[in-house]
Structure formats: structure tokens, C-alpha cells
Design an enzyme around this catalytic site. Structure first.
Site, short mmCIF file in Angstrom:
data_model
loop_
_atom_site.label_atom_id
_atom_site.label_comp_id
_atom_site.label_asym_id
_atom_site.label_seq_id
_atom_site.Cartn_x
_atom_site.Cartn_y
_atom_site.Cartn_z
N GLU A 1 -6.10 -10.88 -1.12
CA GLU A 1 -6.91 -10.65 0.09
C GLU A 1 -8.39 -10.62 -0.27
O GLU A 1 -9.13 -9.73 0.16
CB GLU A 1 -6.51 -9.33 0.76
CG GLU A 1 -5.03 -9.22 1.06
CD GLU A 1 -4.63 -7.94 1.81
OE1 GLU A 1 -5.51 -7.23 2.32
OE2 GLU A 1 -3.42 -7.67 1.86
N GLU B 1 0.80 -1.24 0.00
CA GLU B 1 0.00 0.00 0.00
C GLU B 1 0.82 1.28 0.00
O GLU B 1 0.54 2.22 0.76
CB GLU B 1 -0.97 -0.01 1.21
CG GLU B 1 -1.86 -1.24 1.22
CD GLU B 1 -2.75 -1.35 2.46
OE1 GLU B 1 -2.71 -0.45 3.31
OE2 GLU B 1 -3.49 -2.35 2.57
O1 G3I Z 1 -3.85 -8.05 19.15
C1 G3I Z 1 -4.62 -6.97 19.68
C2 G3I Z 1 -5.31 -7.35 20.96
O2 G3I Z 1 -4.35 -7.65 21.93
C3 G3I Z 1 -6.21 -6.19 21.39
O3 G3I Z 1 -6.92 -6.57 22.52
C4 G3I Z 1 -7.17 -5.83 20.29
C5 G3I Z 1 -8.03 -4.62 20.65
O4 G3I Z 1 -8.26 -3.78 19.54
O5 G3I Z 1 -6.44 -5.50 19.13
C6 G3I Z 1 -5.67 -6.58 18.64
O6 G3I Z 1 -4.97 -6.15 17.50
C7 G3I Z 1 -5.77 -6.03 16.35
C8 G3I Z 1 -5.17 -6.95 15.29
O7 G3I Z 1 -5.85 -6.78 14.07
C9 G3I Z 1 -5.23 -8.42 15.68
O8 G3I Z 1 -6.56 -8.83 15.77
C10 G3I Z 1 -5.74 -4.59 15.88
O9 G3I Z 1 -6.44 -3.78 16.80
C11 G3I Z 1 -6.39 -4.47 14.52
O10 G3I Z 1 -6.21 -3.15 14.03
C12 G3I Z 1 -5.74 -5.44 13.56
O11 G3I Z 1 -6.42 -5.34 12.32
C13 G3I Z 1 -5.79 -5.92 11.21
C14 G3I Z 1 -5.51 -4.85 10.17
O12 G3I Z 1 -4.95 -5.44 9.01
C15 G3I Z 1 -4.53 -3.81 10.71
O13 G3I Z 1 -4.62 -2.64 10.01
C16 G3I Z 1 -6.71 -6.98 10.63
O14 G3I Z 1 -6.84 -8.07 11.55
C17 G3I Z 1 -6.17 -7.49 9.30
O15 G3I Z 1 -7.14 -8.30 8.68
C18 G3I Z 1 -5.86 -6.32 8.39
O16 G3I Z 1 -5.31 -6.81 7.19
C19 G3I Z 1 -5.03 -5.85 6.17
C20 G3I Z 1 -3.84 -6.35 5.39
O17 G3I Z 1 -2.76 -6.59 6.25
C21 G3I Z 1 -3.44 -5.33 4.32
N1 G3I Z 1 -4.56 -5.02 3.45
C22 G3I Z 1 -5.76 -4.61 4.14
C23 G3I Z 1 -6.17 -5.65 5.18
C24 G3I Z 1 -7.46 -5.28 5.81
O18 G3I Z 1 -7.31 -4.07 6.54
#
Ligand code: G3I
Length: 334
Positions: free
Chosen positions: A239, A132
């Protein structure tokens, strides 16, 4: 079903799925093994999770996914070596809290990429090296991030060079979203052409495929695949999911009384959309070397909380009980 997606698509491309360590047991693991031939760690290999402090790596989750893949003969796509999100707090600052120089940041990037790619050499066949980097605003070229502010365009070139040096066999991707929209497509093409012309080791482009019932159109999708492939790059859908909400609705909170029901009509429309996408993918099997779904079933999708919480989504081929949906039937009937 006794035949999985991977079996239907054996003569076309591996079919993959994004997973977390929690997916490696029980019903979900069984579904992954039955249906898919490739996995991508949804978060575990990103810089924040895997390299939380300068001199500490956290390997447990990524190792678990790679070991599961090896035990079950699944390929692994690594994701992602350089991104502007999920970066660790220490990365861009020195001990005094001041921004680091370009030299320091590139050295950190080199250490990171070398260490991670080395650990999974021979086990991870492809890497999303840069994720990105193109701006959302059509008037801009590269996204305004700390990577760009500190290093200029060099961070891109260096990331691919470091990854290639660490594992010359790995297939290296530039990965992005909205890759079919003409104004973004042209800028991604321009970037990739520049990298190719400069002999930077980039081998493929990842179209994330966070799509909807409205877009992309078949013509846009074909045009994108053809234009990127014309650079001699392989193309992967990295994705894939198909949101049931138009973006205008997805992005705002649910209004009182508004229905978010996943109606039979929506499920039907979604099945038709998936059918079209896979028909196009099969047409390009010479250049299209993988299709990966972003999450396993409608039981959990990142779209359940993005862009707003409180709007459950149903974007995948398996329902909340992990049973195949109409869209599954359309994808495997050809
Ligand atoms: O691990 C913590 C946990 O300890 C905490 O309690 C919780 C509370 O918010 O957050 C957890 O972390 C989260 C993490 O996913 C694991 O579940 C983050 O907040 C959350 O922001 C994170 O989101 C991920 C996101 O990327 C980050 O921007 C999504 O799971 C994941 O599917 C998403 O994937 C991205 C690709 O990498 C790139 N392209 C877009 C795609 C979708 O956004």
C-alpha cells in the site's frame, strides 16, 4: 512516458496500484494500463462492501475490477478477507442483537472466505488474508477487536486455513502497517513465527508502506525485510505512498495561515525518499515479490481526508494531471 513502471521493473517484481471501479475508464484507466502490472481493489473486496448482509453478496465492483485486470493482463492482489474495519453490521451479532458465539463467528468467517476466494480462484493470485491484527500499543500483542474478543487467537489460524482450502494455489499474506518500527516488527515477527511453527498456510507478509519523508529509515526498512524473510516468507510492499506531512502535522487540523504548499523542496525530498525505497526493494528482489501503490495519482489519495480532512496530500508518483513527478524519474533511473 512510453515506458511504464512495469517495464522498468520487469526483471524485479510486478508494480501494482489500488483501484476502485471508478478508475476503470478514461484517463485513469489509460494510466493504469500503461504503468502497472497488478491491481488491488482499494475497498471492493472488503467484507463490508462485498458481503453487506448475511445471505447477500455484492459482486459488481469487485467483478468489474477483476474483469478489467483479465482484459488487460494485470495480476490481482485480493484485499482483505479479515479486518476489523469495514466489517458488515450483521457479522458479530445474532438476530436478537446479542454477540455471537465463537462457533457461529468462525462458521461465518468460513462461509465468507470460501465464497469469496472460490469466486476469484485462478484470477486473484494473492490474498491479504488477515489485515492489521497486531495492536498499536507496544504493551499489547493482538489488537482488541471483536474477532479477538470472541475467538481468541484462533481466528487468525482459521482464516489462513479456510483461504488455503478454497484456493491452494493462492499466495496468502499477513498485512500490516508500521511494520518497520522495531516494537511492532518484533510482535509481527513473533506472530508469524508462531503461525509458521504451527504449519499454518501463511506465505508472505505485506508491508503496507504508508510512509513519509521521515520514516522508515533505510536501516529500519532493510532490517524489517530481512527479519520477515528469515521465516521463509515472501515480502510485498502492498500500500505504498509517501506523505509530505510529518505525522505530528498530518494528524491535526490546518491552523489559520499555515501553508500546506507542495513546494519544490518537498517534491525533491520526496523524490529522494522514493529513490532510496526502490533501491532497497531492488536489492531484495529474491524475496520481494511485489510493490503496490495505494491510489493512482495525486488527484485522489485516501490521505486527502486521513487522518483529518482539509489537508490535501501529494503522496504518489503521478501528479494531479497524471503526469510523472520527480519521484517517478528517480524510481525508474537505475
Ligand atoms: O462508499 C461510501 C459512500 O457511499 C459515502 O457517501 C461516503 C461518505 O463517507 O463513504 C463511502 O465509503 C468510504 C469508502 O472508503 C469508499 O470511498 C468510507 O467512508 C471510507 O472510510 C473508506 O475509506 C477506506 C479505508 O480503507 C477504510 O478504513 C479508504 O478508501 C481505503 O483507502 C482504506 O484502505 C486501507 C486499507 O484497506 C488497509 N490499510 C490502510 C488503508 C488506508 O486506511
Amino acid at each position: 512516458p512510453d515506458k511504464g513502471l512495469k517495464d522498468y521493473y520487469r526483471d524485479y517484481f510486478p508494480v501494482g496500484v489500488a483501484v476502485g471501479p471508478q478508475s476503470l475508464q478514461g484517463e485513469e484507466a489509460a494510466l493504469i494500463k500503461a504503468q502497472f502490472s497488478s491491481v488491488t481493489p482499494e475497498n471492493a473486496m472488503k467484507m463490508g462492501p462485498i458481503h453487506p448482509e448475511e445471505n447477500r453478496y455484492y459482486w459488481q465492483d469487485a467483478d468489474a475490477i477483476v474483469n478489467f485486470a483479465q482484459a488487460n493482463k494485470l495480476r490481482v492482489r485480493g484485499h482483505a478477507l479479515l479486518w476489523h474495519e469495514q466489517t458488515p453490521a450483521w457479522l458479530f451479532k445474532d438476530a436478537q442483537g446479542k454477540p455471537v458465539s465463537k462457533e457461529v463467528l468462525l462458521k461465518r468467517l468460513q462461509d465468507h472466505i470460501t465464497t469469496v476466494v472460490n469466486r476469484y480462484k485462478g484470477k486473484v493470485y494473492a490474498w491479504d488474508v488477515v489485515n492489521e491484527a497486531i495492536a498499536d500499543n507496544p504493551q499489547e500483542f493482538l489488537r482488541d477487536t471483536e474477532w479477538y474478543r470472541i475467538c481468541g487467537e484462533d481466528f487468525l489460524v482459521k482464516a489462513f486455513e479456510y483461504a488455503h482450502a478454497a484456493d491452494p494455489q493462492a499466495v496468502l499474506f499477513y498485512n500490516d502497517y508500521n511494520t518497520e518500527r522495531p516494537e511492532k516488527r518484533e510482535r509481527i515477527y513473533r506472530l508469524l513465527k508462531k503461525l509458521k511453527d504451527a504449519k499454518v498456510p501463511v506465505h508472505g507478509v505485506g508491508l503496507q508502506g504508508h510512509w513519509s519523508l521521515q520514516e522508515p529509515t533505510e536501516a529500519e526498512l532493510r532490517k524489517a525485510i530481512e527479519q520477515y524473510a528469515s521465516l521463509g516468507l515472501q515480502v510485498q510492499i502492498t500500500e505504498l505512498d509517501v506523505s509530505i506531512y510529518p505525522w505530528e502535522k498530518a494528524r491535526r487540523a490546518k491552523r489559520p495561515g499555515e501553508s500546506d504548499a507542495y513546494t519544490p523542496a518537498l517534491e525533491q525530498q520526496q523524490a529522494a525518499q522514493y529513490k532510496m525505497f526502490f533501491r532497497v526493494f531492488r536489492d531484495y528482489k529474491q524475496v520481494l515479490t511485489g510493490v503496490t501503490f495505494w491510489n493512482v495519482s495525486d488527484k485522489y489519495s485516501w490521505l486527502d481526508t486521513y487522518p483529518v480532512a482539509g489537508r490535501k496530500n501529494y503522496p504518489l508518483l503521478f501528479d494531479q494531471n497524471m503526469k510523472p513527478k520527480k519521484a517517478f524519474q528517480e524510481v525508474v533511473t537505475f
